[in-house]
Enzyme design. Sequence first.
Site: not given
Ligand SMILES: CC(=O)OP(=O)(O)O
Length: 439
Positions: A27, A196
């Site tokens: 990630n 998400h």
């Molecule tokens: C899409 C997104 O906001 O991902 P993160 O919460 O990992 O920054």
Amino acid sequence: MTLTPIDHSLRSRSAGDPETRTVLVLNSGSSSLKYQLVDPGSGEALAGGIVERIGEAGGRVKHEAKGEEVVRDLPVPDHGEALRIVMGLFDELGPSLAEAGIAAVGHRVVHGGEVFSAPTLIDDDVVAGVRDLIPLAPLHNPANVTGIEVARELLHVPHVAVFDTAFFATLPKAASTYALDRKVAAEHGVRRYGFHGTSHQFVSSAVAEHPAVLAKLAVAGRGPETLRQVVLHLGNGASASAVLGGAPVDTSMGLTPLEGLVMGTRSGDLDAGIIFHLVRGGMSGDEVDTLLNKRSGLLGMSGVGDMRELQKLVASGDDDARLALDVYLHRLRKYVGAYAAVLGGIDVLTFTAGVGENDHRIRSGVVRGLKFLGLTVDAVANETRSDEARVISVRKPAEPGSPAEPHSLVEPVEAPLVMVVPTNEELAIARQTMALVEG
Ligand SMILES: CC(=O)OP(=O)(O)O
Ligand SMILES: Nc1ncnc2c1ncn2[C@@H]1O[C@H](COP(=O)(O)OP(=O)(O)O)[C@@H](O)[C@H]1O
Ligand SMILES: [Mg+2]
């Protein structure tokens, strides 16, 4: 540091070999790389960690394996070096990647645009496609591309992209369409994509399978297709979703992961007029972008973007922190109320991710004020720490002989459940990756 590429391509095809069953999940964030070596069969995380402050003054690596955590401070100039460091740590501290039987690498990719709506085997065209989407996710997709490129060089196994936007690809048009000139919107790909999604899908599926939820539907004589869920993913980034019978019907993030809830450093919803006001006042477009994404939210209002730090400031009587917390909670209550309207009622409200799973004050703070929706929090259940999916709303003993037995506690049938369900994006990515690789 130089490392020899690991080639598992032959081993990964040897069916039945238990050593070829792990997935390395990556990630890549704008300044961090999170990783986990997962056995998708058992769900076990064999090792994992995070490289933080990539490209900043002092980098830091935390690697956890076999219950032990090693922390090292060292310079990490870019994502390529971050991955090389991670691979070196696996070699040095274990488990050895060469022996872990990596069948595939699963990459979290934030924006899939209209092109990618399912897990995708990565080739050069897919990398180009993710790169083309950088204008839609300038904070996230560049790191995703770099992570993929470096990982493909170092790990000669199938690589799979799992997109944050995929779960929301089927949003109803009324929820995904912005009220803009339709030609401009089409030309620029402007619509609500939602993010998400891996987490919202994982958590809403876990909720739908939870015994308390199954009992609730059974008592009411309703099928799973009628289950109305609101999921609050509250991490550094935060988003809400409304899910009906397993399908998303609305979500708070939009074209980019900026819209919606108040986040650690992002403003969430605001009047678009503010942007023009600031630009006319002398700020450049890029400066406003940075302001809204990196210097706003909890950080902008209080000076700290981390919820634990914010709660400490609130406890010390800091007025700015108190206001930031009030704005955060106010926005959350508004979204839950809005999604109750979208769904025609709520059966389950679920909290997940770093804040949602750990901060009982946020949970009670959201539910307080939403009594008119039947939402409640049982103080003891809410404040009891656990890694399990659990109900925290007020419940009463089940009637003897009711379909809710053998689950001894059931809420009044018409009252919604409030739950805490730990998300596990890495496991979900590992499973989707393995499913694709195994065909
Ligand atoms: C899409 C997104 O906001 O991902 P993160 O919460 O990992 O920054
Ligand atoms: N015990 C806790 N109490 C309050 N907030 C917590 C706790 N543990 C973690 N958090 C908060 O969770 C947030 C990070 O959530 P996480 O899901 O790990 O974020 P992300 O994956 O988006 O980086 C931070 O604001 C952090 O302060
Ligand atoms: Mg997260």
